[in-house]
Design a protein around this motif. Structure first.
Motif, PDB file in Angstrom:
ATOM      1  N   TYR B 105     -31.845 -27.990  44.529  1.00 41.95           N
ATOM      2  CA  TYR B 105     -31.213 -28.435  43.292  1.00 41.95           C
ATOM      3  C   TYR B 105     -29.704 -28.334  43.491  1.00 41.95           C
ATOM      4  CZ  TYR B 105     -30.039 -28.698  38.321  1.00 41.95           C
ATOM      5  OH  TYR B 105     -29.514 -29.080  37.108  1.00 41.95           O
ATOM      6  N   GLN B 106     -28.979 -29.287  42.907  1.00 42.33           N
ATOM      7  CA  GLN B 106     -27.514 -29.302  43.062  1.00 42.33           C
ATOM      8  C   GLN B 106     -26.865 -29.741  41.763  1.00 42.33           C
ATOM      9  OE1 GLN B 106     -25.944 -31.304  46.572  1.00 42.33           O
ATOM     10  NE2 GLN B 106     -24.392 -32.289  45.316  1.00 42.33           N
ATOM     11  N   GLU B 107     -25.756 -29.110  41.432  1.00 42.52           N
ATOM     12  CA  GLU B 107     -25.021 -29.518  40.232  1.00 42.52           C
ATOM     13  C   GLU B 107     -23.528 -29.309  40.484  1.00 42.52           C
ATOM     14  OE1 GLU B 107     -27.021 -28.387  36.619  1.00 42.52           O
ATOM     15  OE2 GLU B 107     -25.183 -28.578  35.456  1.00 42.52           O
ATOM     16  N   SER B 108     -22.703 -30.248  39.995  1.00 40.23           N
ATOM     17  CA  SER B 108     -21.248 -30.157  40.157  1.00 40.23           C
ATOM     18  C   SER B 108     -20.581 -30.195  38.802  1.00 40.23           C
ATOM     19  CB  SER B 108     -20.723 -31.329  40.988  1.00 40.23           C
ATOM     20  OG  SER B 108     -21.272 -31.300  42.273  1.00 40.23           O
ATOM     21  N   VAL B 109     -19.394 -29.617  38.763  1.00 36.63           N
ATOM     22  CA  VAL B 109     -18.630 -29.640  37.519  1.00 36.63           C
ATOM     23  C   VAL B 109     -17.149 -29.801  37.854  1.00 36.63           C
ATOM     24  CG1 VAL B 109     -18.331 -27.112  37.370  1.00 36.63           C
ATOM     25  CG2 VAL B 109     -18.353 -28.461  35.286  1.00 36.63           C
ATOM     26  N   LYS B 110     -16.441 -30.511  36.989  1.00 36.20           N
ATOM     27  CA  LYS B 110     -14.986 -30.619  37.168  1.00 36.20           C
ATOM     28  C   LYS B 110     -14.354 -29.544  36.304  1.00 36.20           C
ATOM     29  CE  LYS B 110     -11.146 -33.872  37.190  1.00 36.20           C
ATOM     30  NZ  LYS B 110     -10.164 -32.840  36.925  1.00 36.20           N
ATOM     31  N   LEU B 111     -13.610 -28.665  36.942  1.00 34.19           N
ATOM     32  CA  LEU B 111     -12.991 -27.569  36.196  1.00 34.19           C
ATOM     33  C   LEU B 111     -11.807 -28.099  35.389  1.00 34.19           C
ATOM     34  CD1 LEU B 111     -13.094 -24.925  39.072  1.00 34.19           C
ATOM     35  CD2 LEU B 111     -14.706 -25.185  37.184  1.00 34.19           C
ATOM     36  N   PRO B 112     -11.616 -27.569  34.199  1.00 34.81           N
ATOM     37  CA  PRO B 112     -10.561 -28.122  33.328  1.00 34.81           C
ATOM     38  C   PRO B 112      -9.139 -27.729  33.719  1.00 34.81           C
ATOM     39  CG  PRO B 112     -11.747 -26.357  32.219  1.00 34.81           C
ATOM     40  CD  PRO B 112     -12.420 -26.556  33.527  1.00 34.81           C
ATOM     41  N   VAL B 113      -8.991 -26.713  34.562  1.00 33.24           N
ATOM     42  CA  VAL B 113      -7.644 -26.270  34.971  1.00 33.24           C
ATOM     43  C   VAL B 113      -7.620 -26.043  36.486  1.00 33.24           C
ATOM     44  CG1 VAL B 113      -7.033 -25.158  32.756  1.00 33.24           C
ATOM     45  CG2 VAL B 113      -8.270 -23.861  34.499  1.00 33.24           C
TER      46      VAL B 113
END
Lengths: 108, 149
Positions: B105-113
């Motif tokens: 399983y894989q998940e990515s996120v764009k950090l806000p800072v």
């Protein structure tokens, strides 16, 4: 304050589960990430098994509460249900009643 | 669910869009608010603090070695591969309900800072992987002036 404890508001989630059957028991694995053994409540009432697990995780500013119920058949030995938690997985062991276990009969 | 479990209390819940649409067509009276609660949400949750960014990734029943965490710029990717055997693969056991994710399983996120990836720390406790990344102080982010010759 009128001395009454304020009711905690949760963000409720249904935990995913695996149910594995063996000859003498069934194992139920619930995923309850962020929950410790002390924050898990399990009860059986009128053959309905309910699990509740409070998590340290939050959604929309409210703590997550994992909650799910199953109706048990008469084949489950309710008095001997056992539960453990490890790495965010709640494992229930549901022993089968003596009458529900498979008995092999030798043919003479 | 076999002889032990007859039914669950709230029916089938799945992340599959097609199944969701199908079930929704069976129960058209249910409101969008209710569906918002029934639909599965991201396993990743980002909290921005004054001096750090804390990312919580909920994935129960793993070992720390099952995870791979990558940070590139402001993108954070978590990969997990459950290496233990599925309970049904042992002996004569058989499963009558299988909802947990097995395999990868894989998940990515764009950090806000902007963050300092090199100083990131990760810890796995009670089924939650918590990644803490210190925030870039002002004037310390990766903006670089390039001289035009």
């Amino acid at each position: 304050m009128n001395g009454q404890k304020e009711k905690k508001v949760y963000s409720e989630r249904i935990p995913v589960a695996d149910i594995v059957e063996e000859n003498d028991k069934a194992m139920v694995y619930f995923e309850v990430p962020g929950s410790k053994a002390g924050n898990v409540n399990i009860e059986v009432k009128n053959s309905i098994l309910t699990i509740e697990a409070e998590s340290c995780l939050e959604r929309h500013g409210k703590p997550i509460l994992y909650k799910r119920s199953f109706e048990l058949s008469d084949a489950v030995d309710v008095d001997n249900i056992k539960a453990t938690t490890k790495d965010g997985v709640l494992v229930l062991t549901l022993p089968k009643a003596e009458s529900a276990q498979i008995k092999k009969i030798a043919v003479e | 669910m076999g002889f032990l479990m007859r039914r669950n209390d709230r029916g089938i819940v799945s992340g599959g869009v097609m199944l969701h649409d199908l079930v929704r067509s069976w129960f058209p009276d249910l409101t969008d608010v209710l569906w918002k609660d029934l639909l599965p949400d991201s396993r990743m949750h980002v909290k921005v603090n004054d001096d750090s960014v804390c990312v919580q990734f909920a994935f129960a029943g793993c070992k720390p070695s099952d995870f791979e965490v990558e940070s590139s710029g402001t993108f954070l990717t978590v990969r997990v591969a459950r290496r233990e055997k599925h309970p049904s693969e042992n002996g004569e056991k058989r499963y009558s309900c299988c909802e947990r994710i097995w395999g990868e399983y894989q998940e990515s996120v764009k950090l806000p800072v902007p963050v300092i990836s090199a100083e990131a720390k990760a810890k796995y406790t009670d089924g939650v992987l918590e990644i803490t990344l210190p925030r870039c102080k002002s004037g310390e982010n990766s903006v670089k002036q390039i001289e035009v010759l």
